[in-house]
Scaffold this motif. Structure first.
Motif, PDB file in Angstrom:
ATOM      1  N   THR A   1       0.108  -1.784   0.064  1.00  0.00           N
ATOM      2  CA  THR A   1       1.107  -2.854  -0.006  1.00  0.00           C
ATOM      3  C   THR A   1       1.090  -3.516  -1.380  1.00  0.00           C
ATOM      4  OG1 THR A   1       0.714  -3.243   2.330  1.00  0.00           O
ATOM      5  CG2 THR A   1       1.956  -4.912   1.170  1.00  0.00           C
ATOM      6  N   TRP A   2      -0.101  -3.720  -1.900  1.00  0.00           N
ATOM      7  CA  TRP A   2      -0.225  -4.319  -3.230  1.00  0.00           C
ATOM      8  C   TRP A   2       0.438  -3.442  -4.293  1.00  0.00           C
ATOM      9  CZ3 TRP A   2      -3.848  -2.422  -7.144  1.00  0.00           C
ATOM     10  CH2 TRP A   2      -3.823  -3.182  -8.323  1.00  0.00           C
TER      11      TRP A   2
ATOM     12  N   MET B   1       2.743  -1.234  -3.880  1.00  0.00           N
ATOM     13  CA  MET B   1       4.199  -1.225  -3.666  1.00  0.00           C
ATOM     14  C   MET B   1       4.828  -2.495  -4.243  1.00  0.00           C
ATOM     15  SD  MET B   1       6.639  -2.708  -1.446  1.00  0.00           S
ATOM     16  CE  MET B   1       5.783  -3.180   0.049  1.00  0.00           C
TER      17      MET B   1
ATOM     18  N   VAL C   1       3.681 -10.202   3.756  1.00  0.00           N
ATOM     19  CA  VAL C   1       4.858  -9.330   3.672  1.00  0.00           C
ATOM     20  C   VAL C   1       5.662  -9.414   4.962  1.00  0.00           C
ATOM     21  CG1 VAL C   1       4.064  -7.653   1.967  1.00  0.00           C
ATOM     22  CG2 VAL C   1       3.390  -7.379   4.346  1.00  0.00           C
TER      23      VAL C   1
ATOM     24  N   PRO D   1      10.046   1.306   3.470  1.00  0.00           N
ATOM     25  CA  PRO D   1       9.147   1.358   2.324  1.00  0.00           C
ATOM     26  C   PRO D   1       8.510   0.009   1.986  1.00  0.00           C
ATOM     27  CG  PRO D   1      11.452   1.529   1.605  1.00  0.00           C
ATOM     28  CD  PRO D   1      11.469   1.225   3.066  1.00  0.00           C
TER      29      PRO D   1
ATOM     30  N   ALA E   1       6.951  -2.431   3.973  1.00  0.00           N
ATOM     31  CA  ALA E   1       5.979  -3.055   4.877  1.00  0.00           C
ATOM     32  C   ALA E   1       6.642  -4.099   5.773  1.00  0.00           C
ATOM     33  CB  ALA E   1       4.822  -3.674   4.074  1.00  0.00           C
TER      34      ALA E   1
ATOM     35  N   ILE F   1      -1.671 -10.077   3.775  1.00  0.00           N
ATOM     36  CA  ILE F   1      -2.368  -8.975   3.099  1.00  0.00           C
ATOM     37  C   ILE F   1      -3.394  -9.587   2.148  1.00  0.00           C
ATOM     38  CG2 ILE F   1      -2.091  -7.079   1.439  1.00  0.00           C
ATOM     39  CD1 ILE F   1      -0.803  -6.302   4.000  1.00  0.00           C
ATOM     40  N   HIS F   2      -4.654  -9.224   2.360  1.00  0.00           N
ATOM     41  CA  HIS F   2      -5.698  -9.754   1.484  1.00  0.00           C
ATOM     42  C   HIS F   2      -6.453  -8.617   0.821  1.00  0.00           C
ATOM     43  CE1 HIS F   2      -5.015 -13.844   2.631  1.00  0.00           C
ATOM     44  NE2 HIS F   2      -5.025 -13.511   3.908  1.00  0.00           N
ATOM     45  N   ALA F   3      -6.350  -8.539  -0.464  1.00  0.00           N
ATOM     46  CA  ALA F   3      -7.071  -7.516  -1.212  1.00  0.00           C
ATOM     47  C   ALA F   3      -7.869  -8.209  -2.317  1.00  0.00           C
ATOM     48  CB  ALA F   3      -6.097  -6.506  -1.806  1.00  0.00           C
TER      49      ALA F   3
ATOM     50  N   PHE G   1      -5.551 -10.112  -4.911  1.00  0.00           N
ATOM     51  CA  PHE G   1      -4.164 -10.178  -4.467  1.00  0.00           C
ATOM     52  C   PHE G   1      -4.110 -10.653  -3.020  1.00  0.00           C
ATOM     53  CE2 PHE G   1      -0.173  -8.256  -2.878  1.00  0.00           C
ATOM     54  CZ  PHE G   1       0.704  -8.782  -3.805  1.00  0.00           C
TER      55      PHE G   1
ATOM     56  N   GLU H   1      -3.954  -2.751   2.731  1.00  0.00           N
ATOM     57  CA  GLU H   1      -3.845  -3.811   1.735  1.00  0.00           C
ATOM     58  C   GLU H   1      -3.451  -3.244   0.369  1.00  0.00           C
ATOM     59  OE1 GLU H   1      -6.321  -3.445   3.847  1.00  0.00           O
ATOM     60  OE2 GLU H   1      -6.255  -5.258   5.069  1.00  0.00           O
ATOM     61  N   ILE H   2      -4.161  -2.187  -0.041  1.00  0.00           N
ATOM     62  CA  ILE H   2      -3.954  -1.682  -1.399  1.00  0.00           C
ATOM     63  C   ILE H   2      -2.595  -0.988  -1.532  1.00  0.00           C
ATOM     64  CG2 ILE H   2      -4.902  -0.222  -3.235  1.00  0.00           C
ATOM     65  CD1 ILE H   2      -6.511  -2.770  -2.654  1.00  0.00           C
TER      66      ILE H   2
END
Lengths: 437, 421
Positions: free
Chosen positions: B405-406, B408, A53, A99, A101, A42-44, A49, B402-403
């Motif tokens: 999951t972040w 959470m 996961v 919940p 992922a 996951i890349h945000a 972040f 992405e958001i």
């Protein structure tokens, strides 16, 4: 061994930006199917972040509960939650239920898929360039030490402290089907592994110093309520038993709660820096009862907890110390047999650091405490008092006190006064023992 | 505490969830499930996949004898409860027998909504709710080519998809538009396009006026004036709670069996869960029906826990649904329409992508997506945990996977931290 499973751990939020090596490794080495990875990068960058996961292998998996064909199962052997692909109808309900992922879905194949820890050797582990993925082998560690005793090695108690030996011995006798309740004090270094990697392989709950017997009562009653009889043991220090936590202990004893309470008496609040407690010996030097000026150690006589507890008319009270392990083991066995009330064992346990003693003397101090009648070994079964170790020729108290720096200031007259106190207390117990004969 | 006996009417998702919870809390208590049906427990959600041939009947059983043995739960099949007598804590059976209980769970589920249409009985319609219904339909289908389905809800659409996959022609007769309860007009249209693309014929805004037999086929006269022909007519207009045995028992009912947050009815010791229960809504707290699988499981769990003596509260139901069909995935969770909500919405007709979020006071109350790569369950988490989105709502909409999951993971991390402090 049910309940102890390996866990795939990801250091969340520390991945390098744009890296998805774990995903690639999973596809290449595990699933072999494009777009099917049990771990997701996951890349945000917007919130800085970057992480990966995966499934947490929940103990009560919501995906399992919702699956309409029973395709999802959790193994009792390794704890892994698996999908039987032949039974998966691709309804997607599990992806709606999870919940965390942990459940992925492949639109083309119309199948759900997830991490199965590669059956124990996850391929993503080596793929991570920063080593952020690890497999915590708690199962191996715990099963290894369970064979021996319930605590792993590597405890941070002071050198020479007899608590480690006392506790290992205690729980070897009590067995592994035991719940232990502890509070702040020197014993929680084993039960909790404070600031170390030490592991306690039985359920251990750390309470406040003021509510250990109450908490243990709740758990004991809960299990009785659901039809299970569990051994519930409070292993606490003299501070928690005789001082700040005395009321709940006295209450539990008076109510007749079926608990085993072991008071590990090192005569002071030693874990917090050697402050006096209600059981600190007369003339004992502590941080709060110093020597110098008008001070000559603790001016008061200690309260005698075992007799206080015996006055509650509980089924079993005993004194013990680790220099007499067989005696202690017999007493633990008797305490375990009690089903109609509280059993209390007062365990004498020298504090090498606080008492200023040599590390090699810890067992010798225990032995001399018994031999000088400073700490006589006795038990009271249903109110019937009995010495379990008769000392034929008691040694003078000076032989005991000379081993400890906390008594180094004692003069002849102090020793005489201490001797008098010891004799008086011994006579009282002796009278109780002779009462029934 | 003395051994208790828990009697459960029904053996569906709510009943099974309750059994598991009771057993995890009590080894000693007696647990009995009574079902009218003659089968082992199965999930209604799996039935369409029998039609499409993805699974066989042998794969259907959720709880076989082994499992029930492990759970120390006895299953009484083919027995119908006809009365509940709370004063003496007994139920009576159709065959004249009686059975006592300490705790009763009503998990008798639902039955298809009935309706009267001229000619309905003569043409021999099919319903699609239980395994026996499926077997009936399967029999009717032999040698047939096409099926008309009256209804546009999830059961109707799942059945339509399954029939299309199995090679049958499908004619959907829908009173307004398909999946109105879960998707808005735009998303509904996109789903409709996909179904039409795979051969379905959809008659929107139509009710059936009359049914007639003509040369072994059914002639369906619609309110729009046109008429449709098919080999079989299947009715799937939704479900209604089914607990006729409660009449005269004193158990309070509204649209369903009314329960509080412990899933207990107005009478002590009597609980209800699943399709039959009218329980609090997550967002408003008002009682309502929500006959979907996730709610049945959650409700059953809560009821089971309270029956075993461990207090547990039901958070409330959230409407939710997921539809996986022809290489597409659409889902919706929560409430998506309301004047007080902030709505974020976007769609790409070309890519058949659709996304919509509904927020209230910086918290997510609804999410609906089609063919967007993400984890639907995480959105359920954000709604249920009432996670504060702060200024990130727009970002969540732009990069939902992405958001979400972040958000959470951050929430989980903080929860852990707050426990440690």
């Amino acid at each position: 061994m049910k309940g102890f499973y390996d866990v795939l751990k990801v250091e969340y939020g520390r991945c390098p930006p744009d890296c998805s090596d774990c995903e690639a490794a999973c596809v290449k080495e595990r699933t072999g199917r494009e777009g099917c990875s049990g771990i997701t990068a996951i890349h945000a960058p917007e919130v800085d972040f970057h992480t990966a996961v995966k499934c947490n292998q929940c103990s009560e998996p919501p995906c399992l509960a919702i699956c309409p064909t029973g395709a999802i199962s959790k193994s009792e052997v390794d704890g892994i939650v698996r999908i039987d692909e032949n039974k998966c109808i691709g309804c997607g309900l599990c992806t709606l239920a999870c919940p965390y992922a942990g459940m992925s879905y492949n639109l083309d194949e119309r199948k759900a898929f997830k991490c199965d820890l590669c059956d124990g050797s996850p391929k993503c582990l080596d793929a991570c360039p920063n080593g952020l993925i690890s497999l915590l082998k708690s199962r191996d560690i715990i099963s290894h030490f369970r064979g021996e005793d319930v605590f792993s090695p590597g405890v941070p108690n002071c050198a020479g402290c007899p608590i480690e030996l006392s506790m290992r011995w205690t729980f070897r006798i009590l067995g592994k089907d035991t719940f232990v309740f502890a509070a702040e004090g020197c014993s929680i270094y084993l039960t909790r592994g404070v600031s170390t990697e030490a592991i306690c392989a039985i359920p251990a709950y750390i309470c406040c110093m003021t509510n250990v017997p109450s908490t243990a009562t709740g758990v004991k009653r809960y299990y009785r309520h659901i039809g299970k009889d569990v051994k519930t043991v409070a292993f606490i220090g003299d501070g928690a038993a005789s001082d700040v936590g005395f009321q709940p202990l006295s209450g539990a004893a008076e109510r007749g709660e079926n608990l085993i309470v072991i008071c590990c008496d090192n005569e002071g609040f030693q874990a917090t820096g050697n402050q006096r407690s209600g059981t600190t010996s007369l003339f004992g030097k502590t941080a709060t009862t110093p020597v110098g000026g008008k001070w000559r150690g603790k001016p008061q006589a200690p309260k005698y907890m075992p007799l206080i507890m015996a006055s509650h008319q509980i089924p079993y009270v005993a004194t013990a110390t680790i220099s007499d392990p067989e005696d202690y083991a017999r007493k633990l066995t008797k305490a375990m047999a009690v089903k109609d009330g509280l059993s209390y064992i007062h365990l004498f346990s020298p504090c090498i650091t606080g008492w200023r003693a040599r590390t090699e003397d810890s067992i010798e101090i225990c032995r001399l405490a018994v031999e000088t009648n400073y700490f006589p070994l006795w038990e009271a079964e249903d109110g019937k008092f009995r010495f379990t170790h008769q000392v034929e020729n008691p040694r003078p108290i000076g032989e005991f006190t000379r081993l400890m720096g906390r008594f180094s200031h004692l003069k002849e007259e102090d020793l005489a006064e201490l001797q008098q106190l010891v004799n008086k207390r011994f006579k009282l117990v002796k009278a109780l023992c002779e009462m029934d004969n | 505490m003395a051994k208790r006996k828990h009697l459960i009417i029904g053996c569906g998702a709510a009943a099974l969830a309750a059994v598991q919870k009771i057993r995890s809390l009590s080894q000693e208590d007696e647990v009995v499930m009574v079902t009218r049906e003659s089968h082992l427990p199965y999930s209604l959600a799996a039935l369409p996949y029998l039609v499409s041939g993805k699974i066989k009947e042998a794969d259907l059983w959720l709880a076989d004898e082994d499992y029930l043995g492990k759970m120390k739960c006895s299953l009484v099949k083919g027995k119908e409860v006809t009365g509940v007598h709370p004063q003496r804590r007994q139920v009576s059976y159709k065959d004249g027998g009686q059975e006592s209980y300490d705790n009763l769970l009503i998990a008798s589920g639902s039955k298809p909504t009935s309706l009267s249409i001229k000619g309905l009985e003569e043409v021999g319609f099919a319903t699609f709710h239980t395994l026996d219904d499926y077997r009936g339909l399967e029999q009717q289908l032999t040698g047939k080519k096409d099926v008309a389905i009256y209804g546009g809800g999830l059961v109707a659409i799942e059945l339509a998809i399954a029939l299309l996959e199995a090679g049958y022609g499908v004619k959907l007769i829908v009173r307004s538009r398909i999946l109105r309860g879960y998707f808005d007009q735009q998303a509904g249209d996109m789903i409709e396009d996909i179904l039409t693309g795979h051969g379905a014929q959809i008659y929107k805004g139509s009710t059936i006026e009359e049914l007639k037999k003509s040369r072994n086929r059914v002639e369906i006269a619609l309110s729009s004036g046109s008429s449709v022909e098919a080999d079989i007519i299947a009715i799937a207009l939704g479900v209604r709670p089914s607990a006729p045995f409660l009449e005269g028992s004193g158990v309070k009912t509204g649209k369903g069996v009314l329960v509080n947050r412990q899933m207990m009815t107005n009478l002590e010791g009597i609980y209800a869960a699943g399709d039959v229960a009218e329980s609090p809504d997550f967002l408003t707290g008002n009682p309502g029906l929500n006959p979907i699988l996730p709610s049945a499981i959650e409700g059953g769990k809560v009821a089971g826990s309270n029956m075993a003596g461990e207090k547990m509260e039901y958070e409330g139901w959230l409407p939710m649904n997921i539809l996986c069909f022809f290489g597409h995935r659409a889902f919706s969770i929560g409430t998506l329409d309301g004047d007080e909500y902030q709505i974020l919405k976007d769609s790409d007709a070309q890519k058949k992508q659709y996304k919509k979020l509904a927020c209230k006071d910086d918290k997510l109350v609804g999410a609906s997506f089609m063919d967007v790569d993400l984890f639907p369950g995480v959105f359920q988490y954000l709604i249920r945990k009432k996670i504060n989105l702060g200024q990130h709502a727009e970002l969540l909409f732009q990069k939902p996977k992405e958001i979400s999951t972040w958000l959470m993971l951050e929430a989980e991390r903080k929860e852990t931290l707050s426990l440690e402090v």
